[in-house]
Design a protein around this motif. Structure first.
Motif, PDB file in Angstrom:
ATOM      1  N   GLY A 326       0.805  -1.222   0.000  1.00 39.00           N
ATOM      2  CA  GLY A 326       0.000   0.000   0.000  1.00 39.00           C
ATOM      3  C   GLY A 326       0.839   1.273   0.000  1.00 39.00           C
ATOM      4  O   GLY A 326       0.366   2.328  -0.412  1.00 39.00           O
ATOM      5  N   SER A 361      -1.187  -7.942  -5.939  1.00 34.33           N
ATOM      6  CA  SER A 361      -2.427  -7.189  -5.832  1.00 34.33           C
ATOM      7  C   SER A 361      -3.441  -7.741  -6.825  1.00 34.33           C
ATOM      8  O   SER A 361      -3.077  -8.312  -7.862  1.00 34.33           O
ATOM      9  N   ARG A 570     -11.299  -3.464   0.186  1.00 35.11           N
ATOM     10  CA  ARG A 570     -10.026  -4.155   0.050  1.00 35.11           C
ATOM     11  C   ARG A 570      -9.627  -4.911   1.316  1.00 35.11           C
ATOM     12  O   ARG A 570      -8.536  -5.460   1.386  1.00 35.11           O
ATOM     13  N   ARG A 574      -6.295  -7.265   1.834  1.00 30.19           N
ATOM     14  CA  ARG A 574      -5.213  -6.828   2.717  1.00 30.19           C
ATOM     15  C   ARG A 574      -4.918  -7.866   3.773  1.00 30.19           C
ATOM     16  O   ARG A 574      -3.771  -8.133   4.100  1.00 30.19           O
TER      17      ARG A 574
END
Ligand code: ADP
Ligand code: ZN
Ligand code: ZN
Length: 732
Positions: A326, A361, A570, A574
């Motif tokens: 991130g 991701s 998300r 995560r």
């Protein structure tokens, strides 16, 4: 009429037209090139502007245009590709171009200082000196000798002049006649040397061969490999090839804390000039690194997020390590994603881009599915190391001590007895997240945020983790004056206290942003841990970022439940990444590691997925879910946010923008809101948002253009700030 289109540091999202400096002749104007800096009058100030284009005219009448004051660079300091990159990023992220261009220059240059080339000092002929015939100055043999040498090789370093017996005095005499002048010569190129790499295993060989086949021109690659699979080894061998072809490599990493480790590994492999760029550097060091990247004397540039805008003389490869991280997305000001900018940069520079991660991701996996990125996989750990076994500890009805169950305590005992290290993960710093009155129920809350204050013990304080507010720890309840104040919940300080008492024979290291404040704290700790002595490491997600701890035999997630229930879209991604990365710290050497998750929900799908150690399968399921919901990476998000002392003003502004933008939106684009942000009040300001969801990038960009244009035209009340976030990380 020639008009200069300039990027100027200002909050306005557009370029500005200026006339060339007064007195600049036509041919000099024709020779101007994008990337050159100029100083220009702007309002009552003089600012540094960046030339983006020279055009034949302006929408403004000539009389309304001001002249630029002076050209600051004889030649552009950055290559045209970087100008294009900044221009693209300003448009894509809807950010003021002047600030975006500022990201490509070190501070002294942003402030309009003269560019100081690095390199070695020397002398060269002036135009006048060049006009002299060979054999001139015969009456002064020493001067003639110096002149002959300079005539033979346009510029000569001081060292070389001295070797030839030419003194500074002679050069000064020639200088006085305006025949020669001082100059800076490029550093003599040093050929990089790569030491032989490890013998690759078959999986690695296949991946490397695939990447080498694509080494010319642009292509984008995703290297998905479990932690310890040998991704870094692949990077190193690919870089060796890049350097052998005379090109530079740019390597992005997520954290400053990782630089010493990464740098060590690169230095061991290459006798080459490696420079680093990150926010922890002093201004002078930063400038030197930037200059070395720019003039090509640096072979390898390693840096965090902002390094993606470093000029490179001959780029041949861009690597983004831990691409899922991130921290590649800047969360304020210029809200860009360094990963996405890196891919765009590869396109412009016509060189390959390699994204690597153990937990890619969903964006990158989506791009693989669309055929935009090539996928390369490493399924096994390299060398002798094997993947850890993972199990859950069911916390229901268990007695806990500082959050640790009896089963976990026993496991820690046995690992320490076997002289192994233990890593405990608790993603909450401080002593406890809540201070509460046992008599009346009062809870300590931040005055400026919709949030509770965290109790810290060393030093004893109440702190807000959102706005930074600090208060003394009260002795009695401010509401009912009872002395019965209790803490609730668990933070790293509290667990640390317990561990020190319970395991008093062993060292306990706490790793969080409070304990790791000092400059070299993290790298010192990593060195200490990697001596391999038994002990306990307790920390937040700081511990999970790429560090290698080969002697860790047990990894435990103390509170997996804290990760399970996130409001953000998300959240699940995560959590899966975090847990997989934590687990990946275990058993990196010969001993197999063990991972345990403490949870009250052993049957939760996310916990189950973890137990099967299959991030890859889990990610593909999550991606299907996002697709079904039209959320990123399938759909595209843009958020318009406001931040204002008065809650109603933000909503009013966003509603006005919405009303005006709505009729013009492209097909399929939807607006949601205005809504209060999930944490509405932060640092005394109320925050609202208008969310745009579009079916694809093109529609999102069109709609964002419209939103921004409307936002710029709606009158803004004093004290209201708005910002736009393209591809936001989360909805906060
Ligand atoms: P990753 O970057 O995927 O986490 P690394 O490249 O750091 O993995 O490799 C993990 C460990 O395995 C390192 O200690 C590395 O030296 C070792 N290693 C990598 N490739 C090989 C190989 N082909 N043979 C032996 N050891 C290897
Ligand atoms: Zn009370
Ligand atoms: Zn606060």
């Amino acid at each position: 009429m020639s008009v200069l289109r300039l990027a100027i540091p200002s909050p306005l999202r557009r370029l500005f037209d200026y006339l060339p400096p007064i007195g600049m002749d036509e041919s000099s104007v024709a020779a101007l090139r994008p990337g050159q800096r100029l100083s220009v009058p702007f309002g009552s100030r003089r600012v540094t502007a960046y030339l983006v284009a020279v055009s034949g005219g302006s929408e403004l009448p000539r009389a309304a245009l001001k002249h630029a004051e002076a050209l600051l660079d004889a030649e552009p300091l950055v290559p045209p590709t970087l100008v294009q990159l900044c221009d693209w990023a300003a448009r894509y992220y809807h950010h003021p171009p002047g600030e975006v261009f500022g990201a490509a220059f070190p501070r002294p240059l942003r402030e309009g200082k003269q560019h100081q080339p690095a390199g070695v000092p020397g002398w060269r002929l002036t135009t006048r000196g060049m006009g002299l015939p060979p054999g001139a100055l015969a009456r002064s043999p020493r001067q003639a000798e110096a002149l002959a040498l300079l005539q033979a090789t346009s510029a000569v370093s001081n060292t070389r002049l001295r070797e030839r017996g030419i003194t500074a005095a002679v050069l000064r005499e020639l200088g006085a006649k305006e025949l020669v002048e001082k100059c800076t010569l490029p550093r003599p190129p040093m050929a990089p040397i790569g030491r032989p790499g490890l013998a690759l295993n078959p999986e690695q060989s296949t991946v490397l061969a695939g990447l080498l086949a694509a080494r010319e021109g642009f292509s984008c690659h995703l290297l998905e490999g479990v932690t310890g699979a040998g991704k870094t080894e692949i990077y190193l061998q690919l870089i060796a090839d890049c350097l052998a072809r005379g090109r530079q490599a740019l390597v992005l990493i997520p954290e400053i804390g990782l630089t010493p480790q990464t740098l060590d590994r690169f230095n061991q492999r290459f006798a080459a000039r490696i420079v680093v760029l990150h926010s922890g550097l002093g201004e002078a060091e930063r400038y030197r690194s930037w200059e070395a990247a720019r003039d090509g004397s640096a072979h390898i540039v390693i840096g965090t997020r902002s390094a993606v805008f470093t000029p490179l003389r001959s780029p041949g490869l861009i690597i983004v390590d831990e691409e899922h991280d991130g921290s590649y997305k800047q969360q304020d000001g210029f809200r860009y994603s360094a990963r996405d900018v890196a891919v765009k940069r590869g396109q412009l520079e016509a060189c390959p881009v390699l994204l690597g991660s153990a937990t890619p991701s969903l964006e990158s996996l989506h791009n693989v599915a669309l055929g935009r990125y090539q996928l390369h996989r490493l399924r096994q750990r390299a060398g002798a190391s094997v993947l850890p076994t993972i199990s859950a500890i069911d916390l229901r009805r268990q007695e806990l001590q500082a959050g640790l169950s009896g089963a976990l305590l026993a496991a820690i005992d046995s690992k320490l007895a076997a002289r192994q290290q233990v890593l405990l993960f608790l993603n909450r710093r401080g002593y406890a997240p809540t201070l509460q009155c046992h008599d009346c129920g009062w809870v300590a809350e931040c005055l400026a945020c919709d949030a509770r204050l965290t109790v810290h013990r060393r030093p004893a304080r109440l702190r807000c983790h959102h706005c930074g507010a600090i208060h003394t720890l009260p002795r009695e309840c401010p509401s009912c004056h009872s002395g019965a104040l209790l803490t609730a919940g668990l933070g790293t300080e509290q667990t640390e206290d317990f561990l020190r008492r319970r395991f008093d024979r062993w060292p306990v290291f706490r790793v969080d942003s409070d304990s790791m404040q000092a400059r070299h704290a993290m790298s010192n700790l990593v060195t200490e841990i990697n001596r391999g002595e038994p002990g306990i490491l307790l920390g937040t997600q700081m511990l999970t970022k790429g560090h290698h701890f080969p002697a860790v035999g047990l990894v435990a997630v103390i509170d997996a439940d804290a990760l399970l229930f996130s409001a953000d879209f998300r959240g699940e991604e995560r959590m899966a990444q975090l847990l997989t990365q934590v687990a990946g710290r275990a058993g990196r050497a010969e001993q197999p590691g063990e991972v345990v998750l403490q949870t009250h929900y052993p049957d939760h799908p996310a916990v189950q997925a973890m137990l099967n150690v299959d991030y890859s399968a889990q990610a593909r399921t999550m991606l299907a879910g996002r697709q079904a919901a039209g959320m990123p990476p399938a759909g595209q998000l843009v958020i318009l946010r406001t931040d204002c002392g008065d809650a109603a003003q933000g909503d009013k502004f966003l509603q006005a923008v919405r009303d005006r933008a709505q009729p013009a939106l492209p097909a399929g684009a939807r607006l949601i809101g205005p809504l209060p942000s999930p944490m509405q009040r932060r640092a005394g300001k109320f925050r609202s948002q208008l969310i745009l969801l579009a079916p694809d990038r093109r529609a999102a960009q069109l709609a964002a253009d419209i939103l921004v244009a409307e936002a710029e035209s709606v009158p803004v009340r004093r004290g209201l700030k708005w910002s736009v976030d393209v591809d936001p990380q989360d909805l906060y």
